[in-house]
Scaffold this motif. Structure first.
Motif, mmCIF file in Angstrom:
data_model
loop_
_atom_site.group_PDB
_atom_site.id
_atom_site.type_symbol
_atom_site.label_atom_id
_atom_site.label_comp_id
_atom_site.label_asym_id
_atom_site.label_seq_id
_atom_site.Cartn_x
_atom_site.Cartn_y
_atom_site.Cartn_z
ATOM 1 N N GLY A 79 19.275 -17.323 -25.355
ATOM 2 C CA GLY A 79 19.195 -18.388 -24.238
ATOM 3 C C GLY A 79 17.971 -19.820 -24.247
ATOM 4 N N THR A 80 18.823 -20.503 -23.690
ATOM 5 C CA THR A 80 17.985 -22.071 -24.111
ATOM 6 C C THR A 80 16.636 -21.487 -22.951
ATOM 7 N N ALA A 81 16.094 -22.709 -22.597
ATOM 8 C CA ALA A 81 14.857 -22.137 -21.591
ATOM 9 C C ALA A 81 15.460 -22.375 -20.230
ATOM 10 N N ALA A 82 16.104 -23.718 -20.030
ATOM 11 C CA ALA A 82 17.117 -24.040 -18.924
ATOM 12 C C ALA A 82 17.664 -23.019 -18.388
ATOM 13 N N TYR A 83 18.725 -22.039 -19.019
ATOM 14 C CA TYR A 83 19.993 -21.047 -18.180
ATOM 15 C C TYR A 83 18.571 -19.769 -18.165
ATOM 16 N N ARG A 84 17.914 -19.495 -19.201
ATOM 17 C CA ARG A 84 17.152 -18.729 -18.381
ATOM 18 C C ARG A 84 15.528 -18.977 -17.137
ATOM 19 N N ARG A 85 16.065 -19.813 -17.192
ATOM 20 C CA ARG A 85 15.273 -20.369 -15.359
ATOM 21 C C ARG A 85 15.957 -20.213 -14.507
ATOM 22 N N ASN A 86 17.284 -20.571 -14.873
ATOM 23 C CA ASN A 86 18.074 -20.283 -13.902
ATOM 24 C C ASN A 86 18.621 -18.336 -13.959
ATOM 25 N N LEU A 87 18.840 -17.878 -14.528
ATOM 26 C CA LEU A 87 18.982 -17.053 -14.962
ATOM 27 C C LEU A 87 17.697 -16.211 -13.995
ATOM 28 N N CYS A 88 16.340 -16.850 -14.188
ATOM 29 C CA CYS A 88 15.382 -15.962 -12.889
ATOM 30 C C CYS A 88 15.738 -15.831 -11.471
ATOM 31 N N ALA A 89 15.921 -16.714 -11.251
ATOM 32 C CA ALA A 89 16.115 -16.950 -9.775
ATOM 33 C C ALA A 89 17.049 -16.018 -9.551
ATOM 34 N N VAL A 90 18.558 -16.093 -10.437
ATOM 35 C CA VAL A 90 19.243 -15.521 -10.053
ATOM 36 C C VAL A 90 19.346 -13.547 -10.364
ATOM 37 N N LEU A 91 18.436 -13.027 -11.212
ATOM 38 C CA LEU A 91 17.866 -11.550 -11.184
ATOM 39 C C LEU A 91 17.374 -11.276 -10.214
ATOM 40 N N THR A 92 16.311 -12.813 -9.588
ATOM 41 C CA THR A 92 15.438 -12.176 -8.532
ATOM 42 C C THR A 92 15.623 -11.869 -7.103
ATOM 43 N N ARG A 93 17.164 -12.760 -6.879
ATOM 44 C CA ARG A 93 17.682 -12.434 -5.993
ATOM 45 C C ARG A 93 18.083 -11.178 -5.782
ATOM 46 N N ARG A 94 19.369 -10.923 -6.654
ATOM 47 C CA ARG A 94 20.098 -9.548 -6.910
ATOM 48 C C ARG A 94 18.854 -8.773 -7.495
ATOM 49 N N ALA A 95 17.767 -8.957 -7.063
ATOM 50 C CA ALA A 95 16.981 -7.664 -8.166
ATOM 51 C C ALA A 95 15.924 -7.121 -5.993
ATOM 52 N N LEU A 96 15.582 -8.219 -5.629
ATOM 53 C CA LEU A 96 15.529 -7.977 -4.458
ATOM 54 C C LEU A 96 16.372 -7.245 -3.475
ATOM 55 N N GLU A 97 17.638 -7.849 -3.379
ATOM 56 C CA GLU A 97 18.786 -7.296 -2.532
ATOM 57 C C GLU A 97 18.818 -5.962 -2.451
ATOM 58 N N ASP A 98 18.643 -5.354 -4.248
ATOM 59 C CA ASP A 98 19.129 -3.991 -4.095
ATOM 60 C C ASP A 98 17.569 -3.599 -3.634
ATOM 61 N N ALA A 99 16.508 -4.118 -4.037
ATOM 62 C CA ALA A 99 15.242 -3.484 -3.565
ATOM 63 C C ALA A 99 15.609 -3.337 -1.784
ATOM 64 N N VAL A 100 16.197 -4.325 -1.409
ATOM 65 C CA VAL A 100 16.163 -4.301 -0.213
ATOM 66 C C VAL A 100 16.523 -3.185 0.497
ATOM 67 N N ALA A 101 17.781 -2.250 -0.149
ATOM 68 C CA ALA A 101 19.177 -1.941 0.378
ATOM 69 C C ALA A 101 18.191 0.066 0.173
ATOM 70 N N ARG A 102 17.120 -0.507 -0.680
ATOM 71 C CA ARG A 102 16.829 0.830 -1.549
ATOM 72 C C ARG A 102 15.646 1.369 -0.394
ATOM 73 N N ALA A 103 15.401 -0.411 0.285
ATOM 74 C CA ALA A 103 14.415 0.522 1.514
ATOM 75 C C ALA A 103 14.363 0.508 2.604
ATOM 76 N N GLY A 104 15.733 0.846 1.808
ATOM 77 C CA GLY A 104 16.982 1.132 3.790
ATOM 78 C C GLY A 104 17.692 -0.415 4.699
ATOM 79 N N GLY A 105 16.309 -1.266 4.044
ATOM 80 C CA GLY A 105 16.498 -2.149 4.901
ATOM 81 C C GLY A 105 18.019 -2.903 4.724
ATOM 82 N N LYS A 106 18.029 -3.844 5.396
ATOM 83 C CA LYS A 106 20.187 -4.799 5.655
ATOM 84 C C LYS A 106 19.477 -6.165 5.786
ATOM 85 N N LEU A 107 19.919 -6.723 5.160
ATOM 86 C CA LEU A 107 20.109 -8.249 5.238
ATOM 87 C C LEU A 107 21.182 -8.651 5.061
#
Lengths: 290, 161
Positions: free
Chosen positions: A262-290
């Motif tokens: 992958g390119t550096a630019a693509y990976r930077r974008n992935l970091c934002a998307v993957l971090t957001r999705r992982a945090l959403e799932d982690a909040v759900a696992r913590a019993g929280g609601k967004l």
């Protein structure tokens, strides 16, 4: 493969003696899924393989809600996801160990080995960093502790000095209302190396983030602790806007390169998307609601 | 530069062999023990052609050293058939034409047997995920997956209620 000698010590002391007696020429063999491939390719010239799978401390897997998890460095992936208690307490660890290689590789490969191999793309390392794992390292000279985020120092290089052995990994007990998650992006469905990955943990209290850690795979010379991304959440409400700030901070922290995956630019974008999705799932696992 | 004596159990029989520590279990099985049913594909853990069962877990035998088999229980493709009859997984692969050149087949069959022993009724997703470490360059996988499903049905019909 060049000639190697093989030793199978049955105690930590015997193993440390083997490393001391073959200073600089001995390698620890756990699952061998990286080491044997590297030796065949001529990328590792060690003359002695010290099989660490018969040492009790390296096979330990013990969990209690008070002490957390002690995971021996040689415990293979399948034993971890085969344990219901550990799986329930640390689902983010299971996210990673169930996608390292395939079923056969998981029958051999260990979390300790994935860490020591120090690949920038190592799937388990962002989880260790996010969960605040401490690595216990020992040598003939004594024992010391290394934080997971300090263990990998360069591509394929770890913080171990000659004669030192990674014995075990210590996971703090999961806090109340905490959750963690690892996700990666690969172009296939399985059996591939992360283009980028995100491991996160969050703790919630009264509708706000009280603690958070974010770590990234495949976007720096080592698995990367994106401290700023976690700090961006602390004290903020459990809300999509907070998560968007953390995702932007993760993207800014990444230092990726262009390569065949992958390119550096693509990976930077992935970091934002993957971090957001992982945090959403982690909040759900913590019993929280967004 | 001394060879090591290893005692192990292969397909239920006690076996002793001498090997160099650098030899993989795959090399030992094929070259020392003449069990050539297990195939060499990539020799680096990607393709699954060399899959064997070791102490109840499937492993890539190219990434296990022969010396590590000391005291272990190994099952190879030669140990899958029951007496003179084929195992249901083998029958299903034959009848479902789940092979063309056949090099990947021993690995697929050993891996499939292990899957169905721990998960007798897997979903298609579970089958594909479990077998992701087995590569086939001929069939396109569809016939393999159908054959695993057929074997699962038959084994469940056979199982005592």
């Amino acid at each position: 493969m060049h000639w190697v000698d093989y030793q199978r010590p049955e105690s930590l002391d015997a193993a440390l003696q083997a490393f001391a007696a073959n200073a600089g020429n001995a390698k620890a063999l756990a699952g061998g899924t990286d080491l044997l491939v590297q030796m065949r390719a001529g990328r590792c010239a060690s003359g002695v393989l010290v099989d660490i799978k018969n040492i009790p401390e390296l096979n330990e897997m013990s969990y209690s809600p008070e002490q957390g998890l002690t995971l021996g460095a040689a415990v293979p992936c399948y034993r971890i996801y085969g344990d219901k208690t550990v799986s329930a307490a640390y689902p983010a660890l299971i996210d990673a160990v169930s996608i390292i290689g395939g079923t056969q590789i998981q029958g051999r490969a260990s979390v300790g080995g994935n860490l020591c191999n120090a690949a920038p793309s190592a799937d388990v390392v962002p989880v260790l960093i996010a969960l605040g794992v401490v690595c216990k390292v020992t040598s003939a000279g004594g024992t010391r502790e290394i934080a997971a985020e300090d263990f990998c120092v360069a591509p394929g290089k770890n913080a171990l000095a000659a004669g030192e052995l990674l014995v075990s990994l210590h996971f703090p007990p999961p806090a109340l209302q905490s959750g963690a998650r690892y996700i990666r992006f690969i172009p296939r469905n399985e059996m591939d190396i992360a283009v980028a990955g995100a491991g996160v943990s969050v703790t919630l209290a009264d509708g706000r983030f009280s603690a958070a850690r974010v770590a990234l795979a495949s976007v720096a010379p080592t698995p990367l602790f994106a401290r700023e991304a976690g700090e961006a959440l602390v004290g903020r409400p459990v809300h999509a806007a907070s998560i968007a700030k953390a995702a932007a901070a993760a993207k800014a922290a990444a230092k990726p390169i262009d390569d065949m995956r992958g390119t550096a630019a693509y990976r930077r974008n992935l970091c934002a998307v993957l971090t957001r999705r992982a945090l959403e799932d982690a909040v759900a696992r913590a019993g929280g609601k967004l | 530069m001394k060879k090591t004596q290893v005692q192990t159990i292969v397909n239920g029989r006690p076996v002793e062999f001498l090997c160099e520590p650098r030899q993989s279990l795959l090399e030992v099985l094929r070259d020392n023990l003449s069990l050539t049913g297990t195939k060499e594909g990539c020799n680096d853990g990607n393709c699954g052609a060399c899959t064997v069962e070791m102490d109840g877990r499937i492993v890539p035998s190219c990434l296990v050293l022969g010396v590590e088999a000391e005291g272990a229980q190994i099952v190879t493709i030669e140990g899958i058939a029951l007496g003179s009859g084929l195992h249901e997984v083998q029958k299903a692969f034959l009848e479902g034409a789940a092979l063309q050149c056949g090099v990947c087949t021993p690995g697929f069959i050993v891996a499939t047997k292990a899957l169905l022993e721990q998960n007798p009724n897997p979903t298609e997703h579970e089958i594909r995920f479990w077998l992701a470490n087995n590569l086939c360059r001929c069939t396109g996988y569809d016939k393999i997956v159908r054959s695993v499903q057929a074997a699962a049905c038959r084994l469940q019909e056979e199982a005592p209620a």
